[in-house]
Design an enzyme around this catalytic site. Structure first.
Site: not given
Length: 299
Positions: A51, A198, A201-205, A208
């Site tokens: 990183y 995760g 889920a990248k904010g999809l839940l 997003k």
């Protein structure tokens, strides 16, 4: 905050861990967020030499310098930056690991690393040589424990069989239930802790707009997010529901959440103490979309 012992180790880690990858190494705000996380009870901080070309480790080491005995630091090794900075190559050799740990210790400004993790892995790796490197570091006292970060069932099973790993970091969420098939039962059987990345889920839940994710179509992702939103109750909103889904999996020790803001920190920490999901609620989430499975890297 709640805490749990990580696998066969003596590390008592917060059930919400702090994933440092998203922090800006040169930003004073990052320091404040880490300090606030400690105040809220988070004691597990995960970074990697990859990183920001190591700057992430330097930043974390500076912030935690005065609190070293109160926190648990995890970092990773195995991805070697090219000299021209154009990218990195996979290098799990003993020589590289033994060299890299010295650099991580220097950047983190510490005499030891609590959890040193292999940052990936393939079945073609010189696995015994890699394990030998970690065992050497254990004997030297430079690391307290070691684990791997992998989603590959065939790699995970080899390390379970051949090594003394205490943890596996892997992706898991309502939109990625692949570990449930073989990995979770195997790790639970051998008392190897699971560190989840995760979880949202990248904010999809959470917040997003729906889009395709892994093997799921946009409509399926939307259905899963809708199921999460439908379980909002007093004190438990979408973020807490998604994290509770992960934390209530018996194999999981901690959800390591990528945190960039104080708001995200508050939302994650609030999960502890909110109403756990009932069996009926868990079933509603599981039934919202078809379960997926690993198609590659199987035993």
């Amino acid at each position: 905050m709640e805490y749990a012992i990580l696998g066969n180790s003596q590390l008592k880690i917060s059930r919400i861990g702090f994933g440092c990858m998203s922090l800006n190494a040169g930003d004073e705000t990052s320091k404040h967020i880490i300090e606030t996380a400690i105040e809220k009870g988070i004691n597990f901080f995960d970074t990697a030499d990859l990183y920001d070309h190591g700057d992430n480790e330097i930043m974390l080491g500076k912030v935690l310098q005065q609190k070293r005995k109160d926190v648990i630091i995890a970092t990773k090794v195995g991805n070697q930056w090219r000299k021209d900075g154009s990218g990195w190559d996979w290098n799990p050799t003993k020589q590289y690991i033994l060299t890299s740990v010295e650099e991580s210790l220097r950047r983190l400004n510490t005499d030891y690393i609590d959890l040193y993790q292999l940052h990936g892995g393939t079945i073609q790796d010189p696995i015994d040589e890699t394990i030998e490197a970690f065992e050497t570091l254990l004997k030297q006292g430079k690391i307290r424990y070691y684990g791997i970060s992998s989603i590959r069932p065939n790699v995970i099973s080899e390390y379970v069989r051949r090594s003394h790993i205490v943890s596996v970091m892997m992706q898991y969420s309502l939109l990625d239930r692949r570990p449930e098939e073989t990995c979770f039962p195997l790790l639970k059987e051998h008392n190897i802790g699971v560190l989840v990345r995760g979880s949202l889920a990248k904010g999809l839940l959470v917040n997003k707009p729906a889009t395709g994710y892994l093997n799921y179509k946009t409509s399926e992702v939307a259905a899963a997010a809708k199921a999460v939103q439908a379980l909002t109750v007093q004190g438990r909103e979408a973020t807490q529901t998604a994290l509770q889904f992960v934390l209530q999996q018996p194999a999981v020790t901690s959800s390591v959440v990528g945190i960039r803001t104080l708001e995200q920190l508050d939302e994650a920490v609030k999960t502890i103490g909110t109403a756990p999901l009932t069996d009926t609620e868990l079933e509603k989430l599981r039934n919202s979309i078809p379960i997926n499975r690993y198609e590659e890297h199987r035993n």
